[in-house]
Write a protein that holds these residues in place. Structure first.
Motif, PDB file in Angstrom:
ATOM      1  N   UNK A 299      45.772  50.713  38.936  1.00 58.95           N
ATOM      2  CA  UNK A 299      44.493  51.054  38.308  1.00 58.95           C
ATOM      3  C   UNK A 299      43.513  49.888  38.372  1.00 58.95           C
ATOM      4  N   UNK A 300      43.958  48.707  37.964  1.00 55.54           N
ATOM      5  CA  UNK A 300      43.071  47.541  37.954  1.00 55.54           C
ATOM      6  C   UNK A 300      43.759  46.358  38.624  1.00 55.54           C
ATOM      7  N   UNK A 308      39.185  44.486  37.403  1.00 58.37           N
ATOM      8  CA  UNK A 308      38.298  45.448  38.065  1.00 58.37           C
ATOM      9  C   UNK A 308      39.136  46.583  38.650  1.00 58.37           C
ATOM     10  N   UNK A 309      38.545  47.774  38.843  1.00 58.44           N
ATOM     11  CA  UNK A 309      39.288  48.898  39.434  1.00 58.44           C
ATOM     12  C   UNK A 309      39.763  48.573  40.846  1.00 58.44           C
ATOM     13  N   UNK A 310      40.920  49.110  41.205  1.00 60.09           N
ATOM     14  CA  UNK A 310      41.514  48.866  42.516  1.00 60.09           C
ATOM     15  C   UNK A 310      40.920  49.798  43.571  1.00 60.09           C
ATOM     16  N   UNK A 353      48.793  55.529  33.964  1.00 60.13           N
ATOM     17  CA  UNK A 353      49.240  55.596  32.577  1.00 60.13           C
ATOM     18  C   UNK A 353      49.668  54.182  32.188  1.00 60.13           C
ATOM     19  N   UNK A 354      48.761  53.419  31.540  1.00 65.39           N
ATOM     20  CA  UNK A 354      49.068  52.002  31.251  1.00 65.39           C
ATOM     21  C   UNK A 354      50.341  51.855  30.426  1.00 65.39           C
ATOM     22  N   UNK A 355      51.434  51.552  31.071  1.00 69.38           N
ATOM     23  CA  UNK A 355      52.722  51.407  30.372  1.00 69.38           C
ATOM     24  C   UNK A 355      53.663  50.582  31.236  1.00 69.38           C
ATOM     25  N   UNK A 361      46.721  44.402  29.974  1.00 74.96           N
ATOM     26  CA  UNK A 361      46.961  45.123  28.730  1.00 74.96           C
ATOM     27  C   UNK A 361      46.164  46.426  28.736  1.00 74.96           C
ATOM     28  N   UNK A 362      46.596  47.373  27.913  1.00 76.35           N
ATOM     29  CA  UNK A 362      45.905  48.673  27.860  1.00 76.35           C
ATOM     30  C   UNK A 362      44.431  48.490  27.532  1.00 76.35           C
ATOM     31  N   UNK A 363      44.121  47.555  26.624  1.00 80.86           N
ATOM     32  CA  UNK A 363      42.727  47.319  26.252  1.00 80.86           C
ATOM     33  C   UNK A 363      41.920  46.818  27.445  1.00 80.86           C
ATOM     34  N   UNK A 364      42.541  45.990  28.289  1.00 82.46           N
ATOM     35  CA  UNK A 364      41.850  45.485  29.475  1.00 82.46           C
ATOM     36  C   UNK A 364      41.586  46.605  30.472  1.00 82.46           C
ATOM     37  N   UNK A 365      42.575  47.498  30.635  1.00 78.23           N
ATOM     38  CA  UNK A 365      42.393  48.634  31.543  1.00 78.23           C
ATOM     39  C   UNK A 365      41.241  49.504  31.062  1.00 78.23           C
ATOM     40  N   UNK A 366      41.238  49.838  29.765  1.00 79.95           N
ATOM     41  CA  UNK A 366      40.188  50.700  29.222  1.00 79.95           C
ATOM     42  C   UNK A 366      38.811  50.054  29.349  1.00 79.95           C
ATOM     43  N   UNK A 367      38.749  48.734  29.111  1.00 79.29           N
ATOM     44  CA  UNK A 367      37.462  48.049  29.208  1.00 79.29           C
ATOM     45  C   UNK A 367      36.969  48.022  30.655  1.00 79.29           C
ATOM     46  N   UNK A 368      37.876  47.779  31.607  1.00 78.98           N
ATOM     47  CA  UNK A 368      37.484  47.758  33.015  1.00 78.98           C
ATOM     48  C   UNK A 368      36.956  49.122  33.457  1.00 78.98           C
ATOM     49  N   UNK A 369      37.632  50.196  33.026  1.00 78.74           N
ATOM     50  CA  UNK A 369      37.176  51.539  33.392  1.00 78.74           C
ATOM     51  C   UNK A 369      35.878  51.895  32.680  1.00 78.74           C
ATOM     52  N   UNK A 370      35.716  51.417  31.446  1.00 80.18           N
ATOM     53  CA  UNK A 370      34.471  51.705  30.730  1.00 80.18           C
ATOM     54  C   UNK A 370      33.277  51.090  31.452  1.00 80.18           C
TER      55      UNK A 370
END
Length: 398
Positions: A299-300, A308-310, A353-355, A361-370
């Motif tokens: 994802x990132x 950043x997104x991949x 699915x950030x796991x 971290x999940x927060x980093x994934x969500x922030x990058x996608x936002x």
């Protein structure tokens, strides 16, 4: 909403003022007490202003390192907002009592505890009398259901001195609470809900009865929650296929806020492309959902001290862009053939699915996608976890 200021709070604040040492701390607490006494006709004043004054007193106490006062003023604030209950508050500060513990509260807890376990023992024996082969889990579940329904005990006027627990009220109350809180409307209960009725007459009775309709809706809400749990299981399974996920998601269009376009139309909306999940939203617009891998998807990535997104995400977005371009180019044909307006079509990419699939971290994934989504016009990228968490919140499970 704050609790009205009362005598117990007044007595507690007077204790706190006495225990304060620094003059500024004492003065700040005195300001709060003075405001509390300023009501008309000897009524105590509370509300936001009292909370503000107590917060100032707490700050003054922390500045002077009087941490015992900080804790006690925090108790005052917790009492006002209802998180600290009156029996505990009064016993902590020995308000209205002479001994070290409140004997009335102690006796009340003891008698309630004994009565509750006596009732559970009696009900346990009744269950075993009716079902001698009941397992421990089955008995436990019945006791849990009874405990939940017990919160809604009523007192029939025609039977003085007797009380009644109506089974099933807890589920109905939970349904009503979630409807009121989240504005959920189920317009066409299906599946498990329809299996509740066995004939046209039974359906008519339920439809004409407010409680019966509530039961139908409660059953539908439960079915949706169970389906979400199954979808989450697939999303967390590294061996699950996109087809398995698509099959389950197609059964739950409410997650996306729309209804599905038929399978035949799906294959013919755009020549050469078969959209994974095309939906018609409430405003009549077409919404395209593109499904990618849940577990194992990249994802990132780290780039210049930022996530950043991949390329995998960019490729998925490009695929949806091509869908939208095709829909725009064939807008007139699609409208004439299917009655679907594609001018306001939008797209969603579900991926990852950030796991543990990424170092982020999940927060980093969500922030990058936002941040990524903020620069997109008609397309949004979302993880499966984010989608399912949103759906859970809509049902009130989290």
């Amino acid at each position: 909403m704050t609790r009205p200021a009362d005598w117990s709070l007044e007595l507690q604040l007077e204790q706190v003022e006495e225990r304060a040492v620094d003059p500024d701390v004492k003065a700040a607490i005195a300001d709060a007490i003075r405001y509390l006494h300023s009501g008309r006709s000897q009524k105590r004043r509370g509300g936001r202003e009292l909370v503000r004054l107590l917060e100032i007193a707490r700050l003054r106490a922390s500045e002077e390192s009087e941490w015992h006062v900080v804790r006690q003023v925090q108790d005052s604030l917790d009492y006002l907002d209802g998180s600290l209950l009156r029996p505990d508050f009064e016993e902590y500060y020995r308000i209205h009592q002479d001994g070290p513990r409140n004997e009335l509260n102690r006796d009340y807890v003891a008698h309630t505890f004994a009565a509750a376990y006596h009732f559970l023992e009696w009900h346990y024996r009744k269950i075993l009398e009716n079902r001698r082969t009941a397992t421990v889990d089955e008995v436990l579940q019945q006791l849990i259901d009874l405990s939940n329904d017990g919160r809604f005990v009523d007192a029939p006027a025609e039977r003085p001195g007797r009380y009644r627990i109506v089974r099933g009220r807890a589920e109905m109350a939970l349904w009503l609470e979630r409807v009121l809180r989240y504005r959920i409307e189920v317009e066409d209960p299906t599946g498990d809900s329809r299996r509740i009725v066995s004939s046209a007459d039974a359906l008519a009775v339920l439809a004409d009865d407010e409680d019966g309709l509530a039961l139908l809706r409660a059953a539908e809400l439960k079915r949706q929650a169970e389906s979400l749990a199954e979808i989450r299981r697939i999303a967390e399974d590294p061996d699950a296929t996109e087809h398995a996920m698509q099959t389950k998601l197609e059964e739950q269009p409410w997650i996306f806020g729309g209804r599905f376009v038929g399978a035949d139309a799906r294959r013919r909306l755009v020549s050469g492309d078969e959209i994974d999940i095309p939906l018609i939203r409430a405003d009549g617009s077409l919404h395209v959902v593109e499904l990618k891998r849940s577990r194992g998807a990249s994802i990132v990535k780290r780039h210049r001290n930022a996530w950043v997104p991949t390329a995998e995400v960019h490729d998925a977005v490009s695929q949806v862009v091509n869908y939208l371009v095709g829909l725009d180019e064939h807008r007139q044909r699609i409208y004439e053939e299917f009655g679907i307006e594609t001018r306001r079509a939008s797209g969603l990419v579900l991926i990852g699915y950030p796991a543990g699939d990424t170092d982020a971290a999940e927060e980093d994934v969500n922030e990058a996608l936002r941040l990524f989504n903020a620069h997109l016009s008609r397309i949004e990228v979302m993880t499966y976890k984010d989608l399912l968490d949103n759906a859970d919140r809509a049902l009130g499970w989290t």
